[in-house]
Every structure is written in C-alpha cells, then in structure tokens.
Design an enzyme around this catalytic site. Structure first.
Site, PDB file in Angstrom:
ATOM      1  N   GLU A 136      -9.411   3.578   2.223  1.00 25.32           N
ATOM      2  CA  GLU A 136      -8.903   3.679   0.854  1.00 25.32           C
ATOM      3  C   GLU A 136      -7.821   2.654   0.532  1.00 25.32           C
ATOM      4  OE1 GLU A 136      -7.603   5.278   3.267  1.00 25.32           O
ATOM      5  OE2 GLU A 136      -5.469   5.055   2.861  1.00 25.32           O
ATOM      6  N   ARG A 182      -7.614  -0.461   1.154  1.00 30.82           N
ATOM      7  CA  ARG A 182      -8.181  -1.714   0.622  1.00 30.82           C
ATOM      8  C   ARG A 182      -8.666  -1.541  -0.808  1.00 30.82           C
ATOM      9  NH1 ARG A 182     -12.348  -1.823   5.496  1.00 30.82           N
ATOM     10  NH2 ARG A 182     -10.519  -0.867   6.401  1.00 30.82           N
ATOM     11  N   ASP A 195       1.724   6.474   5.404  1.00 33.32           N
ATOM     12  CA  ASP A 195       0.736   5.514   4.915  1.00 33.32           C
ATOM     13  C   ASP A 195       1.205   4.769   3.657  1.00 33.32           C
ATOM     14  OD1 ASP A 195      -1.647   4.307   5.578  1.00 33.32           O
ATOM     15  OD2 ASP A 195      -2.898   5.700   4.435  1.00 33.32           O
ATOM     16  N   ASP A 206     -12.217   6.975   3.691  1.00 35.85           N
ATOM     17  CA  ASP A 206     -10.994   6.791   4.480  1.00 35.85           C
ATOM     18  C   ASP A 206     -10.565   5.321   4.512  1.00 35.85           C
ATOM     19  OD1 ASP A 206      -8.838   7.533   5.991  1.00 35.85           O
ATOM     20  OD2 ASP A 206      -9.955   7.830   7.853  1.00 35.85           O
ATOM     21  N   LYS A 215     -10.221  12.945   7.852  1.00 30.47           N
ATOM     22  CA  LYS A 215      -9.731  12.596   9.193  1.00 30.47           C
ATOM     23  C   LYS A 215      -9.712  13.840  10.066  1.00 30.47           C
ATOM     24  CE  LYS A 215      -6.556   8.841   7.944  1.00 30.47           C
ATOM     25  NZ  LYS A 215      -7.207   7.795   8.726  1.00 30.47           N
ATOM     26  N   ASP A 270      -2.611  10.259   3.444  1.00 29.64           N
ATOM     27  CA  ASP A 270      -4.009   9.856   3.632  1.00 29.64           C
ATOM     28  C   ASP A 270      -4.745  10.894   4.475  1.00 29.64           C
ATOM     29  OD1 ASP A 270      -6.429   8.584   3.946  1.00 29.64           O
ATOM     30  OD2 ASP A 270      -5.659   7.003   5.271  1.00 29.64           O
ATOM     31  N   LYS A 281       0.868  -1.187   0.000  1.00 27.69           N
ATOM     32  CA  LYS A 281       0.000   0.000   0.000  1.00 27.69           C
ATOM     33  C   LYS A 281       0.895   1.224   0.000  1.00 27.69           C
ATOM     34  CE  LYS A 281      -3.151   2.687   2.982  1.00 27.69           C
ATOM     35  NZ  LYS A 281      -4.013   2.717   4.178  1.00 27.69           N
TER      36      LYS A 281
HETATM   37  N1  BES Z   1      -4.144   4.662   6.875  1.00 24.42           N
HETATM   38  C1  BES Z   1      -5.256   4.395   7.684  1.00 24.42           C
HETATM   39  C2  BES Z   1      -4.977   3.398   8.801  1.00 24.42           C
HETATM   40  C3  BES Z   1      -4.143   3.901   9.933  1.00 24.42           C
HETATM   41  C4  BES Z   1      -4.730   4.508  11.014  1.00 24.42           C
HETATM   42  C5  BES Z   1      -2.793   3.692   9.933  1.00 24.42           C
HETATM   43  C6  BES Z   1      -3.950   4.915  12.077  1.00 24.42           C
HETATM   44  C7  BES Z   1      -2.023   4.099  10.995  1.00 24.42           C
HETATM   45  C8  BES Z   1      -2.608   4.710  12.075  1.00 24.42           C
HETATM   46  C9  BES Z   1      -6.399   3.810   6.859  1.00 24.42           C
HETATM   47  O1  BES Z   1      -6.468   4.224   5.542  1.00 24.42           O
HETATM   48  C10 BES Z   1      -7.647   4.284   7.509  1.00 24.42           C
HETATM   49  O2  BES Z   1      -7.908   5.445   7.461  1.00 24.42           O
HETATM   50  N2  BES Z   1      -8.363   3.365   8.121  1.00 24.42           N
HETATM   51  C11 BES Z   1      -9.521   3.735   8.822  1.00 24.42           C
HETATM   52  C12 BES Z   1     -10.645   2.860   8.397  1.00 24.42           C
HETATM   53  C13 BES Z   1     -11.925   3.378   8.945  1.00 24.42           C
HETATM   54  C14 BES Z   1     -12.513   4.367   7.999  1.00 24.42           C
HETATM   55  C15 BES Z   1     -12.839   2.237   9.189  1.00 24.42           C
HETATM   56  C16 BES Z   1      -9.242   3.575  10.295  1.00 24.42           C
HETATM   57  O3  BES Z   1      -8.644   2.581  10.682  1.00 24.42           O
HETATM   58  O4  BES Z   1      -9.589   4.465  11.054  1.00 24.42           O
HETATM   59 ZN    ZN Z   2      -4.711   4.862   4.742  1.00 20.50          ZN
HETATM   60 MN    MN Z   3      -7.603   6.007   5.346  1.00 21.86          MN
END
Ligand code: BES
Ligand code: ZN
Ligand code: MN
Length: 500
Positions: free
Chosen positions: A353, A355, A292, A351, A281, A274, A269
């Site tokens: 994204e 996946r 990210d 968010d 966010k 992000d 990834k």
């Molecule tokens: N890049 C983030 C995941 C992440 C969060 C990495 C905190 C490192 C620290 C990912 O793209 C994301 O935003 N995931 C979200 C999914 C949510 C929308 C269900 C998350 O985990 O908050």
């Molecule tokens: Zn992300």
């Molecule tokens: Mn995200």
C-alpha cells in the site's frame, strides 16, 4: 536542556560531572584529559596503567573530585582507535557520557568537544555531533507510563568547555545546529512512537499545521473529497477500508524572496497503521506497523529543523497519511484504480500500500517542478532482509543526487546502500489488465525492495531518490544514541543534505 559554551579549562569547571576522553592505546595523557589527570594527582593514568580502562569507543570510567577540583565527578569516555575517528565517534562518545551521567544522577554536565589531534573534521560539525549525541541518547518516550518507574533525575545543563577563544564561535554555531537537528529527530521519534490510535492521519495533519505556524510556513491539508476531485485514486484505494479520514499534507518552507526557486521536495509515507488490508498481515508483530508512518515523521522532523535553522532553500514536504485497514469498503486484490497521473494500477496485494500512496504524491510533485525529490518510506520487508538496520536502501535515477545523499548519510551516521533500479527490472511491475501492477507475482516476491522502487519510478519525472527505511526506522539496536522504538532515521541526513 540548557546548552552553553564556556571559555576556560575543564579541570576548574564546576559541574555534577565533567567529561574528558581517551583514545584506545594512549598512555601519556595530554590536553584536557592530561590537565584533569594532573589536577587529580594522576588518578586517570593510574587506572589506565592498571589496564582496567582501555578507551574503547563508548567505554566510560567514573572518578570523583573529592574537593580537589570543583566538579563532583569526572567521566572519562573512550573514543576508540584514533585512526578510526569520524564524526559519528563524537555522537557515540557524547551519548555514552550522557547516559553515564544520567545513571549517576548528575544534573549538570560539562564537556570538551571530542576531537582527534590534527583531525580534518570541522569543529562546528563536531560540536553539533556532540550536542546531537547527548540529546538523542537521553531521549525517552514514557508519556503513557503513568505508574511506577519513577523518572530518574535528568541532565538539565550541558556546558561545552573550550580553552581557545578562537574556537568559541564555531562551537556556538555547532551547538545551535545540533539543538535544531535534535529537535527535529525528537519530533520524528515522538510522532512515530505514538500508537496508531493516537497518531492518526488527522493527528499528523494537526501536527503539521502546528509546525507550520511555529515557523511561518505555508501548510495545506487535502481531505478525501479534494483528493477524489484531483484524481488521487491510488492513495484513496488505501484509505477505502478505514474509518479514519485520510489526509494529504503539504508543508512549504520558503526563505524570504526565494519563493520562485525550484523546490527540494521531501515525500513521506504516512501509513499510521498497516494491517495489510484485505491481504491481511499475520498477527505476530503486527503492532510494529504503528511505525509505518516513520517516513512522514522524518519529513516533519526535517521541516522542524529547517524552520529552526532558517535554511536558504525552498523546501516542500508532502505527506500521505492514511490507515490501511480491511473493511466492507476496503480495496480488494484484483481491483484496478486510476492514479493522479492517469495511469491505471492493478492491485495484486493490498499490503503493498505504501507505493500506492507514494504514487500519487510523486505524481503530484511533478507540478512543483522540483530541483530534486527524495521520498522516505518503510516500504518493504525485503529491505530488512537485504540490509538489516545498518544501512537504509537507496534507489535513485540520478547519480549526483544519490552520491550527495550518501555523503550526507556518512556524515550523520545514517548510511545508505545504493540498490539497483536498472532497465533489467522494467518488467517487474507489468500487468496483464492494467498499465502496471503494484506487485510482481510470487511469494516471496523476488527482489521485493526493487519491485517497490521500480513501481515508484513510473511516477517520477525529475531527479529522484527513494529511501527504503523499513529496517532503520525503528529498533536499530547497538547504536548508543538511539534508544529503543522509533529512531528518527532520515532527519539528520536530510538536514545535512539540504544544508550542503
Ligand atoms: N509497511 C510494510 C513494510 C514493512 C515490513 C515495514 C516489515 C517494516 C517491517 C509494507 O507496507 C508492506 O506490507 N510490504 C510488504 C509488501 C509485500 C506485500 C510484497 C512486505 O514487505 O511484506
Ligand atoms: Zn506499509
Ligand atoms: Mn503493507
């Protein structure tokens, strides 16, 4: 750093500092430590006798040669309890010694390979861990610091000393492997530490091209038009709001004559920043999202090590590089897109994204008829909550692959905790309007890390493992050979797995 093996006793080796070791609880010194102690007239024994130095893992004691031995200083590093000695002990001890040496201003270091009496570990692996611990602990990312903070002197020479000539060859090969792996980890750290305005998708593509040229690998970079023509609607939904053009990067290593073998495929990834997109966010700590793309960085770092080690396997790295930005053309919650495999996805939350990017890469990997595919992604905050930075989350549809990765991770100090991917969770990605949804309803989403993995599972048709490295990819505190910032997590583990 210049690293060599030297045949001879450590107590007569000239260096700014020589390094020997001590297991916790040992009072009668033997081996190299005993020899140095004798040469110093019992100074080490005296300190141990006083109780001031116990030999805890990573503890260091500094003594001075005073012209009695050729070395200016002696660093005694603690190895902890002998019965707890593992390969990672060597990494930690080497790191502690190297950091102590740098603090003292030592430029040349001579060390023995840290071992336990009669241990079952492979000497080459121990020498490799020694070199990794040294190089990785001394890593710094300071290129944007133009003022103040004068760089202290650096350790420039490392001599690995061994009295038994039968062991020199194993040590030499361990040094070569350690240097290659450390170079890969350091590349991954550098890529991830660069801020989002520098490490753009185009930057990652250029780095991949340069890497491929260095090692005679094949590289291909697809732009948005090509991805559109191929039908990569999931990936492109993420880049829709960004002014930075997305890149799909394919790097292929093939040992000569083996190009037709089924490849091992590494998928990263590479979200270079992000913001969450329209599902924006919160501002606090959003800056962390420059990391990210740590999965992509780990894939490139692994390819760097693979190129240096000339492994005898066909290996393909796939990297999905894009920003995730809000904007007039950005994807909106509720949008439905078509993936490379033809399946449609309802985007519940922009968010989620990572996946979406991986869906098209994993779909693309089907074309390669892979022996196995491992993806690395900073995919979910939920894995941070579940495991912290001690273990990365491992999801796999293949038990043999899962345990091979776990074994590799134990050896390299990058442990993996297996998470469930069972049928019970099949409905987690269902959608009323499309073939699937990128996220289940609810906030927080139940089983958030599983949700991500179950979504990815829909796109694979081969032995596959998914490593959620959201917590382990940066700021893994308390590991002496991992300075703050990007950790390079995954490189050592993948190289170990690919070599095995
Ligand atoms: N890049 C983030 C995941 C992440 C969060 C990495 C905190 C490192 C620290 C990912 O793209 C994301 O935003 N995931 C979200 C999914 C949510 C929308 C269900 C998350 O985990 O908050
Ligand atoms: Zn992300
Ligand atoms: Mn995200």
């Amino acid at each position: 750093m210049d690293i060599h093996v030297h045949h001879g006793p450590i107590q007569t080796t000239a260096a700014d500092a020589i390094v020997v070791n001590l297991f916790q609880g040992v009072t009668h010194l033997g081996g190299a430590t005993g020899a140095v102690d004798a040469a110093l007239g019992g100074q080490i024994s005296a300190v141990i006798g006083s109780g001031d130095f116990k030999g805890k893992l990573g503890e260091t004691l500094v003594l001075y040669g005073r012209g009695v031995i050729p070395a200016s200083r002696v660093i005694v590093v603690g190895l902890g309890k002998a019965e707890e000695f593992i390969l990672d002990t060597v990494r930690c001890a080497a790191a502690a010694a190297a950091l102590a040496a740098r603090k003292l201003g030592a430029r040349s270091l001579a060390t023995i390979v840290h071992r336990a009496r009669g241990d079952q570990l492979d000497l080459a692996a121990e020498a490799q861990a020694l070199v990794e611990g040294t190089l990785l602990a001394l890593y710094e990312f300071k290129i944007y610091k133009t003022q103040g903070d004068e760089t202290p002197s650096q350790v420039e020479y490392l001599t690995v000393v061994e009295t038994d000539s039968d062991r020199l060859e194993a040590i030499s090969s361990g040094i070569v492997a350690g240097e290659a792996v450390a170079a890969g980890v350091i590349l991954a750290r550098d890529l991830a530490n660069h801020p989002g305005n520098v490490a753009t998708p185009t930057y990652l593509a250029n780095q991949a091209v340069a890497l491929a040229e260095r090692h005679g690998m094949r590289v291909e970079v697809w732009d948005a038009d090509r991805m559109r023509a191929e039908g990569m609607g999931a990936f492109l939904s993420v880049s829709a709001g960004s002014a930075e053009p997305p890149k799909f990067i394919i790097v292929e290593y093939a040992p000569t004559g083996d190009a037709v073998l089924s490849p091992h495929v590494l998928v990263g990834k590479g979200v270079t920043f992000d913001t969450g997109g329209i599902s924006l966010k919160p501002g606090a700590k959003m800056g962390d999202m420059k990391f990210d793309m740590a999965g992509a960085a780990a894939v490139l770092g692994t390819m760097e090590a693979v190129g240096r080690l000339s492994l005898n396997r066909r290996i393909v790295g796939l990297i999905g590089a894009t920003e995730n930005m809000p904007g007039g053309k950005a994807t909106k919650p509720g949008d439905i897109v078509r993936t490379l495999t033809g399946a449609t996805v309802e985007i519940v939350n922009t968010d989620a994204e990572g996946r979406m990017v991986l869906a098209d890469l994993l779909g693309f990997a089907r074309r390669l008829q892979p022996a196995a595919v491992v993806d690395l992604a900073t995919l979910t905050g939920a894995i941070v909550v579940a495991l912290g930075s001690q273990y990365a989350g491992l999801f796999a549809n293949d038990d043999a692959l899962a345990s091979a990765l776990q074994v590799a991770g134990e050896a390299t100090g990058e442990p993996l905790w297996r998470m469930p991917l069972g049928k019970r969770y099949d409905d987690i990605v269902k959608s009323k309007v499309a073939d699937m949804a990128n996220l289940a309803p609810g906030s927080p989403v139940p089983a958030g890390a599983v949700n991500g993995a179950k979504f990815l599972e829909r796109f694979v048709q081969y032995p596959w493992a998914h490593l959620d490295i959201a917590a382990t990819a940066w700021d893994a505190k308390d590991i002496s050979y991992i300075p703050e910032g990007a950790t390079g997590f995954g490189v050592r583990l993948l190289v170990q797995w690919l070599r095995a």
